[in-house]
Design a protein around this motif. Sequence first.
Motif, mmCIF file in Angstrom:
data_model
loop_
_atom_site.group_PDB
_atom_site.id
_atom_site.type_symbol
_atom_site.label_atom_id
_atom_site.label_comp_id
_atom_site.label_asym_id
_atom_site.label_seq_id
_atom_site.Cartn_x
_atom_site.Cartn_y
_atom_site.Cartn_z
ATOM 1 N N ARG A 1 0.811 -1.224 0.000
ATOM 2 C CA ARG A 1 0.000 0.000 0.000
ATOM 3 C C ARG A 1 0.844 1.274 0.000
ATOM 4 O O ARG A 1 0.540 2.232 -0.703
ATOM 5 C CB ARG A 1 -0.969 0.019 1.180
ATOM 6 C CG ARG A 1 -2.003 1.144 1.078
ATOM 7 C CD ARG A 1 -2.924 1.172 2.297
ATOM 8 N NE ARG A 1 -3.527 -0.110 2.544
ATOM 9 C CZ ARG A 1 -4.705 -0.507 2.046
ATOM 10 N NH1 ARG A 1 -5.406 0.322 1.305
ATOM 11 N NH2 ARG A 1 -5.176 -1.696 2.318
ATOM 12 N N ARG B 1 -10.196 2.650 -1.985
ATOM 13 C CA ARG B 1 -8.999 2.259 -1.243
ATOM 14 C C ARG B 1 -8.763 3.153 -0.050
ATOM 15 O O ARG B 1 -9.024 4.356 -0.106
ATOM 16 C CB ARG B 1 -7.762 2.321 -2.150
ATOM 17 C CG ARG B 1 -7.813 1.355 -3.307
ATOM 18 C CD ARG B 1 -7.756 -0.063 -2.831
ATOM 19 N NE ARG B 1 -8.129 -0.979 -3.922
ATOM 20 C CZ ARG B 1 -8.347 -2.264 -3.751
ATOM 21 N NH1 ARG B 1 -8.253 -2.811 -2.559
ATOM 22 N NH2 ARG B 1 -8.683 -3.013 -4.770
ATOM 23 N N VAL B 2 -8.246 2.547 0.998
ATOM 24 C CA VAL B 2 -7.810 3.302 2.161
ATOM 25 C C VAL B 2 -6.482 3.965 1.822
ATOM 26 O O VAL B 2 -5.553 3.305 1.343
ATOM 27 C CB VAL B 2 -7.646 2.376 3.384
ATOM 28 C CG1 VAL B 2 -7.160 3.175 4.582
ATOM 29 C CG2 VAL B 2 -8.956 1.660 3.688
ATOM 30 N N LEU B 3 -6.394 5.271 2.047
ATOM 31 C CA LEU B 3 -5.181 6.021 1.734
ATOM 32 C C LEU B 3 -4.364 6.239 3.009
ATOM 33 O O LEU B 3 -4.920 6.611 4.041
ATOM 34 C CB LEU B 3 -5.553 7.367 1.109
ATOM 35 C CG LEU B 3 -6.184 7.230 -0.278
ATOM 36 C CD1 LEU B 3 -6.896 8.517 -0.670
ATOM 37 C CD2 LEU B 3 -5.126 6.856 -1.313
ATOM 38 N N ASP C 1 -9.530 12.477 6.398
ATOM 39 C CA ASP C 1 -8.402 12.466 7.326
ATOM 40 C C ASP C 1 -7.841 11.048 7.392
ATOM 41 O O ASP C 1 -8.181 10.204 6.554
ATOM 42 C CB ASP C 1 -8.771 13.076 8.691
ATOM 43 C CG ASP C 1 -9.761 12.229 9.477
ATOM 44 O OD1 ASP C 1 -10.023 11.063 9.093
ATOM 45 O OD2 ASP C 1 -10.275 12.736 10.490
ATOM 46 N N PHE D 1 -13.960 6.146 -4.946
ATOM 47 C CA PHE D 1 -12.624 5.552 -4.824
ATOM 48 C C PHE D 1 -12.654 4.615 -3.634
ATOM 49 O O PHE D 1 -13.114 4.993 -2.555
ATOM 50 C CB PHE D 1 -11.585 6.658 -4.622
ATOM 51 C CG PHE D 1 -10.168 6.191 -4.647
ATOM 52 C CD1 PHE D 1 -9.593 5.749 -5.828
ATOM 53 C CD2 PHE D 1 -9.408 6.186 -3.493
ATOM 54 C CE1 PHE D 1 -8.277 5.314 -5.857
ATOM 55 C CE2 PHE D 1 -8.084 5.753 -3.517
ATOM 56 C CZ PHE D 1 -7.515 5.324 -4.703
#
Length: 196
Positions: free
Chosen positions: A62, A88-90, A136, A86
């Motif tokens: 990731r 995906r966890v950023l 956040d 979107f």
Amino acid sequence: SSRLVVLASGSGSNLQALLDAPDLAPEIALVASDRAGATALERAARAGIATSCVPFRGSEDRDAWAEELGEAVAAAAPDLVVLAGFMRVLPPPFVRRWPMFNVHPSLLPAFPGARAVEAALEWGVKVSGATVHFVDEEVDHGPIVAQEAVPVTPDDDAASLHARIQTVEHRLLPAAVRLHAEGRLRSEGRRVHVVD
Ligand code: 3YE
């Protein structure tokens, strides 16, 4: 003028809402995706907007993936990044880099996560809705910019409720992006206010 980068994993209907918004001041500088097959990339290309795809290769990778995606986003020099479907966890360094909106199909803080519409139906709520919030470090958690309720009807399934929520998203998101571009959002702790 204000520059926008849109990140999308799927059909890109929220991207289409931004493309269709009349008089939307910000220019969409880039549409990027974690999925090569994302219809959002086709919509962008059709609209003459630059695209970038950085395929997600798994959770172990990731940070490197986010670094690569971050380089593509940085090259577009956005004033605002919009997560529009979107999925995906950023990681924290990515979300700290630019102001960022996410669109979520529930009235947060109820039903965060990937299956919000299904979860709302399973819970049996009579009202759900759409939320635009600042991103956040925590998923579906940041300060709320705009929110609107929709009714849940007895005959709803996930598809029909999602469609009703998306109609609202397609109105809320361009409005919120416009307010940000106009410099009309003020934060007081978690509370975001609109000023004249
Ligand atoms: N990242 C941060 N903060 C946010 N991403 C999104 C919103 C948001 C964000 O507010 N830091 C579902 C993602 C949930 C999930 O857990 N995905 C995992 C595994 C999915 C899979 O197995 O394929 C993943 O790899 O990211 C956007 C909305 C994220 C929705």
